[in-house]
Write a protein that holds these residues in place. Structure first.
Motif, short mmCIF file in Angstrom:
data_model
loop_
_atom_site.label_atom_id
_atom_site.label_comp_id
_atom_site.label_asym_id
_atom_site.label_seq_id
_atom_site.Cartn_x
_atom_site.Cartn_y
_atom_site.Cartn_z
N ARG A 14 0.86 -1.19 0.00
CA ARG A 14 0.00 0.00 0.00
C ARG A 14 0.89 1.22 0.00
NH1 ARG A 14 -3.38 -2.45 -1.43
NH2 ARG A 14 -5.40 -3.04 -0.58
N GLY A 15 0.80 2.02 -1.01
CA GLY A 15 1.53 3.28 -0.95
C GLY A 15 0.85 4.17 0.06
N PHE A 16 1.63 4.94 0.74
CA PHE A 16 1.08 5.82 1.77
C PHE A 16 0.27 6.93 1.14
CE2 PHE A 16 0.30 7.58 5.63
CZ PHE A 16 1.00 8.72 5.93
N LEU A 17 0.76 7.47 0.09
CA LEU A 17 0.06 8.56 -0.58
C LEU A 17 0.15 8.29 -2.07
CD1 LEU A 17 1.24 11.71 1.35
CD2 LEU A 17 -1.04 10.77 1.28
N PRO A 18 -0.65 8.97 -2.86
CA PRO A 18 -0.55 8.76 -4.31
C PRO A 18 0.87 8.95 -4.80
CG PRO A 18 -2.41 10.14 -3.80
CD PRO A 18 -1.73 9.85 -2.51
N ASP A 19 1.18 8.25 -5.87
CA ASP A 19 2.55 8.27 -6.37
C ASP A 19 3.04 9.66 -6.65
OD1 ASP A 19 2.54 5.63 -6.22
OD2 ASP A 19 2.70 5.23 -8.35
N HIS A 20 4.24 9.93 -6.22
CA HIS A 20 4.89 11.16 -6.61
C HIS A 20 6.22 10.81 -7.22
CE1 HIS A 20 2.09 13.83 -4.69
NE2 HIS A 20 2.19 13.19 -3.56
N ASN A 21 6.72 11.66 -8.06
CA ASN A 21 8.05 11.42 -8.59
C ASN A 21 9.11 11.96 -7.65
OD1 ASN A 21 7.14 10.17 -10.88
ND2 ASN A 21 6.92 12.08 -12.01
N TYR A 22 8.72 12.75 -6.73
CA TYR A 22 9.65 13.30 -5.78
C TYR A 22 9.11 13.05 -4.38
CZ TYR A 22 6.10 16.90 -5.92
OH TYR A 22 4.91 17.55 -5.89
N VAL A 23 9.96 13.20 -3.43
CA VAL A 23 9.52 12.98 -2.06
C VAL A 23 9.18 14.31 -1.43
CG1 VAL A 23 10.22 12.18 0.20
CG2 VAL A 23 10.96 10.94 -1.82
N THR A 24 7.94 14.49 -1.09
CA THR A 24 7.55 15.70 -0.38
C THR A 24 7.96 15.55 1.07
OG1 THR A 24 5.59 15.60 -1.75
CG2 THR A 24 5.65 17.30 -0.06
N GLU A 25 8.63 16.56 1.58
CA GLU A 25 9.10 16.47 2.96
C GLU A 25 8.00 16.10 3.92
OE1 GLU A 25 12.95 16.87 3.81
OE2 GLU A 25 11.83 17.95 5.32
N ALA A 26 6.86 16.71 3.73
CA ALA A 26 5.79 16.53 4.70
C ALA A 26 5.24 15.11 4.68
CB ALA A 26 4.67 17.52 4.43
N ASP A 27 5.54 14.37 3.64
CA ASP A 27 4.96 13.04 3.55
C ASP A 27 5.85 11.97 4.15
OD1 ASP A 27 3.82 13.75 0.18
OD2 ASP A 27 3.03 14.31 2.16
N ILE A 28 6.99 12.36 4.63
CA ILE A 28 7.91 11.37 5.17
C ILE A 28 7.32 10.80 6.45
CG2 ILE A 28 10.19 11.02 6.17
CD1 ILE A 28 11.21 13.17 4.30
N ILE A 29 7.21 9.48 6.46
CA ILE A 29 6.61 8.82 7.62
C ILE A 29 7.59 8.85 8.77
CG2 ILE A 29 5.61 6.68 8.48
CD1 ILE A 29 5.06 5.90 5.59
N SER A 30 7.11 9.24 9.93
CA SER A 30 8.01 9.37 11.07
C SER A 30 7.71 8.39 12.19
CB SER A 30 7.96 10.80 11.61
OG SER A 30 6.63 11.20 11.80
N THR A 31 6.58 7.67 12.11
CA THR A 31 6.31 6.67 13.12
C THR A 31 5.24 5.71 12.63
OG1 THR A 31 5.72 6.29 15.45
CG2 THR A 31 4.58 8.07 14.30
N VAL A 32 5.33 4.46 13.08
CA VAL A 32 4.38 3.43 12.67
C VAL A 32 4.03 2.62 13.91
CG1 VAL A 32 3.98 1.47 11.14
CG2 VAL A 32 5.57 3.23 10.46
N GLU A 33 2.74 2.34 14.09
CA GLU A 33 2.37 1.59 15.30
C GLU A 33 1.07 0.82 15.09
OE1 GLU A 33 4.29 1.51 17.92
OE2 GLU A 33 3.08 0.90 19.63
N GLY A 44 2.36 8.24 11.48
CA GLY A 44 2.46 9.68 11.60
C GLY A 44 3.50 10.16 10.63
N ASP A 45 3.34 11.38 10.15
CA ASP A 45 4.32 11.86 9.20
C ASP A 45 4.88 13.21 9.62
OD1 ASP A 45 1.90 12.93 6.64
OD2 ASP A 45 2.51 13.85 8.53
N LYS A 46 5.79 13.68 8.78
CA LYS A 46 6.50 14.90 9.12
C LYS A 46 5.59 16.12 9.06
CE LYS A 46 11.19 16.34 8.51
NZ LYS A 46 12.17 16.86 7.63
N GLY A 47 4.48 15.99 8.34
CA GLY A 47 3.57 17.13 8.23
C GLY A 47 2.54 17.18 9.33
N GLY A 48 2.69 16.32 10.34
CA GLY A 48 1.78 16.37 11.47
C GLY A 48 0.50 15.59 11.26
#
Lengths: 450, 351
Positions: A14-33, A44-48
């Protein structure tokens, strides 16, 4: 599970968000539980933002196709803030999410950024009342003259709606950045840890917390050690452990004193003088600590190894697993490009027989404690298709004998790091966060723990 | 190994060398030292430096300095200074924090003077019998009390033979005194930087302070705790007076004012809450002195390149008023400052 010969983990991608060709900073996953039943998975991601996935119930028509995880709810947990006193922006990045055990129909989770911890209630609504007397279907007030008889509103089914609301906000108790939160087994209290202090909270009280550990020296000049992670014991509500940047673990008993600066047990492995280097201390810094489900063992991760400790033995770890020892000769370069400061997390499986942790190049490693076998797998779109079996990977040291499909150390991509991983509490399902993508792997053949 | 897109610079030794007697060990040690300094300073420039990262880098710096002490025979020119400065570095790296005291400037100049004095110490080590300064002594002397009289005589002898190093000692003394005024402590507050220098002519408190600091610059026996806590209590500054007869005039004899006209950029003082502009300017323009060190000394070269804000955890304190949000690394108005500097130096020389 995970060994090359007898397991066939399948990929449920499962992609976390729709495909991007670049990595948006805010979409970086920062925790999984995962939650306590494994039905829900929160990221949780970097964008809160927090995204919750729910496992579809097994459908009867396809008994071998176990439930897949689909998006259940998305909400903005933390917003960027500005500290006016210090003229500093407070990042909205979610550092940790912890689920509370379910006690009623609703689910609760704690999420924290650097400064603020919030308790969120996640509830479902699948019915709504219809047939009001004073309001019509759209909610407009009816003309009184048209009401001729009274009716009792009736609950009618509706499309499932997931509501998320903040129930508590535990604000600004910490001077430094919060790195861990842990819910106590009493289900009433939890703790939050920053670089120098650990505070104990009651889940219902937001304006007060108790400080239980404080390692801030009187003079900041004397500061040489910080707290890197902390966790409550899974069964004993008076015990907790915290790890430090010097590679030590301290088990504390809250019954002994109100302020647990003095540890009950200190877990530290004596340094091997032959392996000493300039970076010995940095690579010994513990980045994550997890109690086993049994409560008997501790799992720690430092830069190059993962260690299993027995709570009854403080002098040295029970087992040491080399995660990527081929990096040992590259520490100078890794120091230069800051990779040596990466904080990898680690995870136990449900039966405490296998441990897992991430590495670089989107690799993650699993170690079976009983058979002593280990496997390296890769989480990436290119290398695996949905429902394909993951192929074990191998990293060969530079100059070593290289087999086909091996990767040499020098071609590892250090920007692709798997820092956050989680294991389903009961089944062989793992969640891997690779930058802005979430991968969920299931072991279909060996779905039960053994 | 280098991140994609990053140009590969001076290649570090790929193999971890743990044996101090190996020839690559020293170069690796220096590499790690300079990288650590850079890292720390860059980390402090960020609006929110990570405490864990800063602590780890500071510890690495300290360890690298200690390693230098343990192997003085490897390279007599370079390592020994580090040991005496290691504790200095520790103090200056972790200076902190009484809340609301803008220690940033203090912190910087502490470390600057610490490092500036290193070549001096190395010279002393060379000129005195190296045997008398075993590594252990070298390290301990940094932490223990003042030098014995005999050492002082020897130190002065070696100091006077090299004008460059006396300049460095002078600079370090100036910086120390200035930083005690800049950081805005109650005792130092009424004194302007210039006035503190004027005090040096007589055997006053200031004079004693100068003398003591100058000696320390040369003798290499720093008492970090006392010295850098001048803001806390000016009484500490007066404590040791074994060289009170020394005046600043002696120290400043060799200063060549022509060097001051050279624009060497700024020393990287962080903005201090006190706003002692004159002091800041003076500090900035004293960097040329440190640049005049013999370039053959690789350590001092890397020093010059890396002489920026050195580790301090004051920014982590919640009430610290001088957060490192905008380090003053640029010299906005060179012409104006050049004129001010000339004026300042005239006064210095006259006093």
């Amino acid at each position: 599970m995970g060994e090359d010969t007898d397991a066939t983990p399948t990929l449920n991608h499962r992609g976390f968000l729709p495909d991007h060709n670049y990595v948006t900073e805010a979409d970086i996953i920062s925790t999984v539980e995962f939650n306590h039943t494994g039905e829900l998975l929160a990221t949780g991601d970097k964008g809160g933002r927090v995204v919750i996935f729910q496992r579809e119930p097994e459908s009867k028509s396809e008994p071998f196709s176990q439930g897949e995880y689909n998006v259940y709810s998305t909400f903005q947990s933390h917003e960027p803030e500005f500290d006016y006193l210090k003229s500093l922006e407070i990042e909205e990045k979610i550092n940790k999410i912890r689920w509370l055990p379910q006690q009623n129909a609703a689910q609760f989770l704690l999420s924290t950024n650097d400064k603020t911890i919030k308790l969120w209630k996640v509830s479902e609504r699948d019915k709504r009342p219809e047939g009001y007397n004073l309001k019509d279907e759209e909610g407009r007030i009816k003309d009184i003259s048209t009401v001729t008889s009274l009716q009792v509103p009736v609950l009618m089914p509706m499309d499932l709606m997931v509501e998320v609301s903040p129930r508590r906000v535990f604000a600004n108790p910490h001077t430094y950045h919060v790195n861990s939160i842990s819910v106590n087994s009493d289900y009433m209290t939890y703790m939050s840890a920053d670089d120098l202090r650990i505070n104990l909270w009651h889940l219902d009280i937001t304006d007060r917390s108790f400080n239980i550990v404080d390692i801030k020296p009187v003079n900041m000049e004397d500061l040489t050690e910080v707290i890197t992670a902390a966790e409550f014991h899974p069964h004993h509500c008076n015990l907790f452990v915290y790890s430090s940047s010097k590679g030590t673990l301290r088990l504390c008993d809250m019954r002994e004193a109100a302020l647990c600066d003095k540890h009950s047990k200190l877990f530290e492995e004596p340094e091997d003088p032959s392996a000493r280097s300039f970076f010995s201390e940095i690579i010994s810094s513990v980045s994550d600590v997890k109690f086993s489900h049994s409560g008997r063992y501790l799992l720690t991760r430092d830069y190059l190894t993962a260690k299993v400790w027995d709570l009854n033995m403080e002098s040295k770890p029970l087992e040491t697993y080399q995660v990527h020892d081929y990096l040992r000769s590259k520490l100078c370069s890794l120091y230069e490009n800051d990779c040596i400061f990466d904080k990898f997390e680690c995870a136990w499986n449900g039966s405490d027989s296998v441990i897992m942790t991430g590495a670089y190049n989107n690799f993650f490693r699993m170690f079976d404690r009983n058979t002593k076998r280990d496997v390296t797998l890769e989480a990436s779109r290119e290398s695996s298709k949905p429902r394909a079996v993951l192929k074990p990977r191998r990293v060969c040291a530079a100059g070593g004998k290289r087999r086909k499909d091996d990767i040499s150390v020098d071609s590892l991509d250090f920007t692709k790091k798997i820092l956050h991983t989680a294991w389903h509490p009961n089944e062989n399902i793992i969640a891997i966060a690779a930058t802005n993508n979430l991968y969920i792997f299931q072991d279909k053949l060996n779905s039960e723990m053994h | 190994m280098i991140m994609k897109g990053q140009k590969r610079k001076h290649p570090p030794e790929e193999v971890e060398v743990s044996d101090p007697s190996s020839p690559t060990w020293e170069s690796q040690r220096q590499f790690v030292f300079s990288v650590s300094l850079n890292k720390y300073q860059r980390g402090q420039e960020l609006p929110e430096p990570s405490l864990r990262r800063s602590v780890l880098i500071a510890n690495t710096l300290r360890q690298v300095s200690r390693e230098a002490c343990r192997a003085p025979s490897v390279d007599m020119e370079v390592p020994p200074p580090l040991c005496s400065s290691s504790s200095e570095l520790q103090e200056s790296t972790l200076t902190g924090v009484a809340p609301a005291k803008p220690h940033s400037a203090a912190m910087f100049s502490n470390s600057h003077s610490a490092l500036v004095s290193c070549p001096v110490v190395s010279l002393n080590n060379l000129s005195n019998c190296a045997t008398s300064r075993s590594p252990a002594t070298c390290h301990l002397s940094a932490l223990n009390g003042p030098l014995s009289v005999k050492d002082e005589d020897e130190d002065w002898g070696s100091m006077s033979t090299d004008s460059d190093f006396s300049i460095s000692a002078a600079i370090s003394s100036i910086l120390t005194a200035l930083d005690s005024t800049i950081d805005g402590s109650p005792q130092a507050a009424p004194r302007t930087p210039l006035r503190s220098l004027e005090n040096l002519s007589g055997p006053s408190d200031g004079g004693v302070a100068w003398g003591k600091q100058a000696v320390r610059g040369n003798g290499g026996s720093w008492e970090p705790q006392e010295e850098w806590r001048v803001p806390e209590s000016s009484v500490e500054v007066m404590r040791s007076s074994y060289l009170s007869e020394l005046t600043v005039e002696d120290l400043f004899q060799d200063i060549d004012t022509s060097l001051l006209e050279r624009d060497m950029g700024v020393l990287g003082l962080r903005g201090s809450g006190g706003g002692y502009q004159a002091g800041d300017d003076l500090l900035r323009y004293l960097q040329p002195f440190s640049s005049s060190f013999p370039p053959s000394n690789p350590f001092s070269l890397s020093l010059n390149q890396n002489l920026k804000c050195l580790p301090s955890f004051s920014s982590f304190c919640p009430l610290s008023s001088s957060s490192s949000s905008s380090p003053a690394f640029s010299s906005p108005n060179l012409v104006r400052e050049g004129l001010e500097l000339e004026h300042l130096m005239e006064i210095l020389v006259e006093s």
